[in-house]
Enzyme design. Structure first.
Site, short mmCIF file in Angstrom:
data_model
loop_
_atom_site.label_atom_id
_atom_site.label_comp_id
_atom_site.label_asym_id
_atom_site.label_seq_id
_atom_site.Cartn_x
_atom_site.Cartn_y
_atom_site.Cartn_z
N SER A 1 33.86 37.67 48.23
CA SER A 1 32.88 38.64 48.72
C SER A 1 31.96 38.03 49.77
CB SER A 1 32.05 39.13 47.54
OG SER A 1 30.91 39.78 47.98
N TYR B 1 26.27 37.55 40.95
CA TYR B 1 27.56 38.06 41.41
C TYR B 1 28.14 37.14 42.49
CZ TYR B 1 30.89 40.85 44.05
OH TYR B 1 32.01 41.27 44.72
N LYS C 1 31.51 34.49 42.46
CA LYS C 1 32.62 34.49 43.43
C LYS C 1 32.78 33.11 44.07
CE LYS C 1 34.07 38.71 43.14
NZ LYS C 1 35.43 39.06 42.76
N TYR D 1 35.51 40.00 51.27
CA TYR D 1 35.37 41.38 51.72
C TYR D 1 33.92 41.64 52.07
CZ TYR D 1 39.21 41.90 48.27
OH TYR D 1 40.32 41.77 47.50
P1 NAD Z 1 36.59 48.31 40.76
O1 NAD Z 1 35.59 48.21 39.68
O2 NAD Z 1 36.91 49.65 41.28
O3 NAD Z 1 37.94 47.60 40.34
C1 NAD Z 1 37.98 46.51 39.48
C2 NAD Z 1 39.02 46.82 38.44
O4 NAD Z 1 39.07 45.72 37.54
C3 NAD Z 1 38.68 48.06 37.61
O5 NAD Z 1 39.80 48.93 37.56
C4 NAD Z 1 38.35 47.52 36.22
O6 NAD Z 1 38.75 48.40 35.20
C5 NAD Z 1 39.17 46.23 36.23
N1 NAD Z 1 38.61 45.21 35.35
C6 NAD Z 1 37.33 44.82 35.20
N2 NAD Z 1 37.25 43.84 34.30
C7 NAD Z 1 38.50 43.58 33.87
C8 NAD Z 1 39.05 42.70 32.94
N3 NAD Z 1 38.27 41.85 32.25
N4 NAD Z 1 40.39 42.69 32.74
C9 NAD Z 1 41.19 43.56 33.43
N5 NAD Z 1 40.72 44.44 34.30
C10 NAD Z 1 39.38 44.46 34.53
O7 NAD Z 1 36.07 47.34 41.94
P2 NAD Z 1 36.63 47.17 43.41
O8 NAD Z 1 35.61 47.69 44.34
O9 NAD Z 1 38.01 47.67 43.49
O10 NAD Z 1 36.59 45.60 43.52
C11 NAD Z 1 37.72 44.80 43.26
C12 NAD Z 1 37.36 43.35 43.48
O11 NAD Z 1 36.85 43.18 44.80
C13 NAD Z 1 36.26 42.86 42.54
O12 NAD Z 1 36.58 41.56 42.10
C14 NAD Z 1 35.03 42.82 43.41
O13 NAD Z 1 34.13 41.82 43.02
C15 NAD Z 1 35.63 42.50 44.77
N6 NAD Z 1 34.78 42.99 45.86
C16 NAD Z 1 34.45 44.31 45.91
C17 NAD Z 1 33.61 44.76 46.92
C18 NAD Z 1 33.18 46.19 46.99
O14 NAD Z 1 32.18 46.48 47.65
N7 NAD Z 1 33.89 47.13 46.37
C19 NAD Z 1 33.13 43.86 47.89
C20 NAD Z 1 33.50 42.52 47.80
C21 NAD Z 1 34.33 42.10 46.78
#
Ligand code: NAD
Ligand code: UDP
Length: 342
Positions: free
Chosen positions: A127, A151, A155, A179
């Protein structure tokens, strides 16, 4: 030729579901693994409509070593795209233990299972939160890494662990993708972001205001040192981000190495500019109120995406208006698709 199976942890989530579509389009076979803690199981049916029956789906937690071992024994996974985790900056300040447990411990367990199974290609979802506030944007990958919230620190810890495993020859080819702020939805309107409870992120909250579910948007601070006083972020279409994963995966097929890339558009937009773009794209009026800053937020964050452009051949294709239009298209479809809002 048999399709390569790619384990996508967090594959039912916002970025994961779009990544599964992009992977399938590129000829890979996604194996979606998720505990559905922040996703609606109905996404599977909609994903299957987009991808077809080749989609593999397994429910489980990344902290469960036995389950992961069994998966790797059953399916010949070519690589892992690791997206499962928790992601809300404010929540991470309030619940750091959960963030370190799910993000860091979860990654350790996954890496252990990969090592035991001899799976050595990894794409990790990092991130922009790893940069902190001492560096002036645009952020280059080699800028100071000084996250200001649990957070971002979780990461950064995982990035470092992954680097160590590469140098120990446990991982052969690995990319950490930093991202910036993914928004938008698949142009079909079949999949998008469905946050659980009150949305933490700007676009999901804003869409619920536009849809009449919430009365107004709360802007977290207008006293930042930015042009209009509201915080600035680099918003990127989730399908552009998904395509970045495909290119990252292709990189792991071409050569061994350990890389870190920003995935952002390289331009910042303030909260007020996002509201404006959304109003233009949706024709909806967004009432808002400015309240105090949110703990853990930086004033401005945007990427220098040059490295991803040059070394992955990746670049963002959608502008802010298109992102907002696709977000709104998705929001308008939610009820007809019977997506559960928890
Ligand atoms: P999201 O919450 O929509 O997706 C994460 C998924 O992981 C969910 O479906 C959740 O059910 C699953 N999950 C959570 N804990 C789990 C576990 N212990 N075991 C199995 N599954 C689990 O989030 P997203 O926006 O799709 O983000 C995905 C990744 O990208 C994350 O790691 C997040 O930190 C990273 N990220 C997201 C953003 C953003 O703004 N959306 C920005 C930078 C990085
Ligand atoms: N934001 C806001 N109101 C909200 C949610 C977010 O003003 O209800 C602001 C937040 O302070 C940040 C920007 O919108 O400046 C993007 O926040 P988001 O949580 O979407 O992403 P982050 O950059 O924190 O990962």
């Amino acid at each position: 030729m048999q399709q390569k199976i790619i384990l996508v942890t967090g594959g039912a989530g916002y970025i994961g579901s779009h990544t599964c579509v992009a992977l399938a389009q590129a000829g890979y076979r996604p194996l979606l693994f998720d505990n559905f803690s922040n996703s609606d199981p109905s996404v599977i049916e909609r994903l299957t409509q987009l991808i077809g029956p080749s989609l593999l789906v397994l429910r489980g937690d990344i902290r469960d070593l036995a389950t992961l071992k069994e998966i790797f024994q059953t399916y010949p996974c070519y690589a892992v795209i690791h997206l499962a985790g928790v992601k809300a900056v404010g929540e991470s300040v309030a619940k750091p233990l959960d963030y370190y447990d799910i993000n860091v411990t979860g990654s350790l367990v996954l890496l252990k299972a990969m090592k035991q199974a001899g799976v050595s290609r990894l794409v990790f979802s990092s991130s922009a939160a790893v940069y902190g506030e001492k560096t002036i944007p645009p952020f280059q990958e080699q800028a100071l890494l000084d996250p200001i919230n649990p957070y971002g620190r979780s990461k950064l810890m995982i990035e470092k662990i992954i680097n160590d495993l590469y140098h120990a020859n446990t991982l052969q080819s690995v990319l950490s993708l930093r991202y910036f702020n993914p928004i938008g939805a698949h142009p079909s309107g079949f999949i998008g972001e469905t946050p659980t409870g009150t949305p933490n992120n700007l676009l999901p909250y804003l869409m619920q205001v536009a849809a009449g579910i919430r009365k107004k948007l709360f802007i977290f601070g207008n006293d930042y040192p930015t042009a209009d006083g509201t915080a600035v972020r680099d918003y990127i279409h989730v399908m552009d981000l998904a395509q970045g994963h495909v290119l990252a995966l292709q990189k792991t097929e071409q050569r061994e190495g350990c890389w870190t890339f920003n995935l952002g558009r390289g331009r910042g937009s303030s909260v007020l500019e996002v509201i404006d773009a959304f109003e233009q794209a949706s024709g909806q009026n967004i009432p808002y109120e400015v309240i105090q800053r949110r703990p853990g937020d930086v004033a401005a964050s945007w990427a220098d995406p040059t490295a991803a452009q040059q070394q992955l051949g990746w670049s963002a294709t959608y502008n802010l208006e298109m992102m907002c239009a696709h977000s709104w298209h998705w929001q308008c479809h939610l009820d007809s698709l019977k997506v559960q809002r928890k």
